[in-house]
Scaffold this motif. Sequence first.
Motif, mmCIF file in Angstrom:
data_model
loop_
_atom_site.group_PDB
_atom_site.id
_atom_site.type_symbol
_atom_site.label_atom_id
_atom_site.label_comp_id
_atom_site.label_asym_id
_atom_site.label_seq_id
_atom_site.Cartn_x
_atom_site.Cartn_y
_atom_site.Cartn_z
ATOM 1 N N GLU A 141 1.080 -1.299 -0.102
ATOM 2 C CA GLU A 141 -0.132 -0.077 -0.197
ATOM 3 C C GLU A 141 1.218 0.686 -0.036
ATOM 4 O OE1 GLU A 141 -2.393 -0.342 3.357
ATOM 5 O OE2 GLU A 141 -3.697 -2.587 2.865
ATOM 6 N N LYS A 142 2.347 1.299 0.986
ATOM 7 C CA LYS A 142 2.621 2.249 0.841
ATOM 8 C C LYS A 142 3.399 2.804 -0.701
ATOM 9 C CE LYS A 142 5.915 4.960 3.336
ATOM 10 N NZ LYS A 142 7.298 4.279 4.336
ATOM 11 N N ALA A 143 3.452 1.817 -1.144
ATOM 12 C CA ALA A 143 4.278 1.727 -2.795
ATOM 13 C C ALA A 143 3.624 2.292 -3.341
ATOM 14 C CB ALA A 143 4.816 0.326 -2.584
ATOM 15 N N LEU A 144 1.826 2.302 -3.171
ATOM 16 C CA LEU A 144 1.284 2.599 -3.849
ATOM 17 C C LEU A 144 1.801 4.464 -4.016
ATOM 18 C CD1 LEU A 144 -2.189 0.770 -3.612
ATOM 19 C CD2 LEU A 144 -0.568 0.795 -5.832
ATOM 20 N N GLY A 145 2.165 4.584 -3.387
ATOM 21 C CA GLY A 145 2.187 6.361 -3.296
ATOM 22 C C GLY A 145 0.800 6.832 -2.857
ATOM 23 N N TRP A 146 -0.390 6.191 -3.052
ATOM 24 C CA TRP A 146 -1.778 7.140 -2.565
ATOM 25 C C TRP A 146 -1.816 7.318 -1.643
ATOM 26 C CZ3 TRP A 146 -4.943 2.979 -4.967
ATOM 27 C CH2 TRP A 146 -5.336 2.191 -6.525
ATOM 28 N N GLY A 177 -3.202 10.303 -6.469
ATOM 29 C CA GLY A 177 -2.137 9.047 -6.641
ATOM 30 C C GLY A 177 -0.417 9.483 -7.036
ATOM 31 N N SER A 178 0.147 8.399 -7.463
ATOM 32 C CA SER A 178 1.338 8.810 -7.910
ATOM 33 C C SER A 178 2.006 8.892 -9.081
ATOM 34 C CB SER A 178 2.349 7.836 -7.277
ATOM 35 O OG SER A 178 1.899 6.843 -7.470
ATOM 36 N N GLU A 179 3.206 8.575 -9.862
ATOM 37 C CA GLU A 179 3.591 8.782 -11.347
ATOM 38 C C GLU A 179 3.155 7.229 -11.256
ATOM 39 O OE1 GLU A 179 6.737 10.888 -12.411
ATOM 40 O OE2 GLU A 179 5.772 12.325 -11.800
ATOM 41 N N LYS A 180 4.080 6.225 -10.599
ATOM 42 C CA LYS A 180 4.181 4.420 -10.424
ATOM 43 C C LYS A 180 2.574 4.172 -10.503
ATOM 44 C CE LYS A 180 7.046 4.119 -6.796
ATOM 45 N NZ LYS A 180 7.465 3.669 -6.223
ATOM 46 N N ASP A 183 -8.328 -1.894 -9.812
ATOM 47 C CA ASP A 183 -7.644 -2.220 -10.623
ATOM 48 C C ASP A 183 -6.931 -3.480 -10.110
ATOM 49 O OD1 ASP A 183 -8.795 -0.728 -12.743
ATOM 50 O OD2 ASP A 183 -7.316 0.430 -12.940
ATOM 51 N N GLY A 184 -7.700 -4.725 -9.526
ATOM 52 C CA GLY A 184 -6.179 -5.408 -8.443
ATOM 53 C C GLY A 184 -6.180 -4.304 -7.343
ATOM 54 N N HIS A 185 -5.803 -3.439 -7.467
ATOM 55 C CA HIS A 185 -5.397 -2.804 -5.951
ATOM 56 C C HIS A 185 -5.552 -2.702 -5.062
ATOM 57 C CE1 HIS A 185 -1.934 -2.026 -8.192
ATOM 58 N NE2 HIS A 185 -2.222 -1.851 -9.304
ATOM 59 N N VAL A 186 -5.182 -2.642 -3.701
ATOM 60 C CA VAL A 186 -5.814 -2.032 -2.341
ATOM 61 C C VAL A 186 -5.398 -1.323 -1.792
ATOM 62 C CG1 VAL A 186 -7.418 -3.212 0.184
ATOM 63 C CG2 VAL A 186 -7.346 -4.228 -1.996
ATOM 64 N N TRP A 187 -5.779 -0.095 -0.895
ATOM 65 C CA TRP A 187 -5.378 1.377 -0.405
ATOM 66 C C TRP A 187 -6.269 0.878 1.041
ATOM 67 C CZ3 TRP A 187 -7.098 5.605 1.454
ATOM 68 C CH2 TRP A 187 -6.144 6.250 1.946
#
Length: 159
Positions: A68-73, A91-94, A149-153
Amino acid sequence: MSHPQARKPFRFTGWHFTFILVAFFGVVIAVNVYMATLASGTFSGVVVENSYVASQDYNRWLDEAAREKALGWHASVTRMVDGRVQVRMSGSEKAPLPAKARLSGEAWHPLGQEADRAVSFRQQADGSYVSFDPLPAGRWRLRLRLDGDGHVWRGQEVL
């Protein structure tokens, strides 16, 4: 002619010392009882229901938190005039935010004076999320969860 009576000099006796000790410890005990009453009335004492079961999930929780931290949200939370909650996600660029995502949450009062409540959000045309129902006035903590999109934050914000 009358003679003034001579004053007896003050003698510090065992009774004086006993009174000082009883008064001192009486104040200390009264303050401790008062503070313990306040503490037990505002904290439920439960962090996790079963610490053994929680320990089994600990490494998984750490891995999820790292993803979750790597998402940068990030979330920015505000209370609208009508009491509803508005959440703006960035969001973030990544990992840009998904166009369609589902935001859910739980509001809880830090001191337990209000019951916890689920908060449902509707995505607006500008991409922000607004809760269906207003939250009562006061200080609240929001636990947010964004799925898309398959991500959870997950995040926690103070309102």
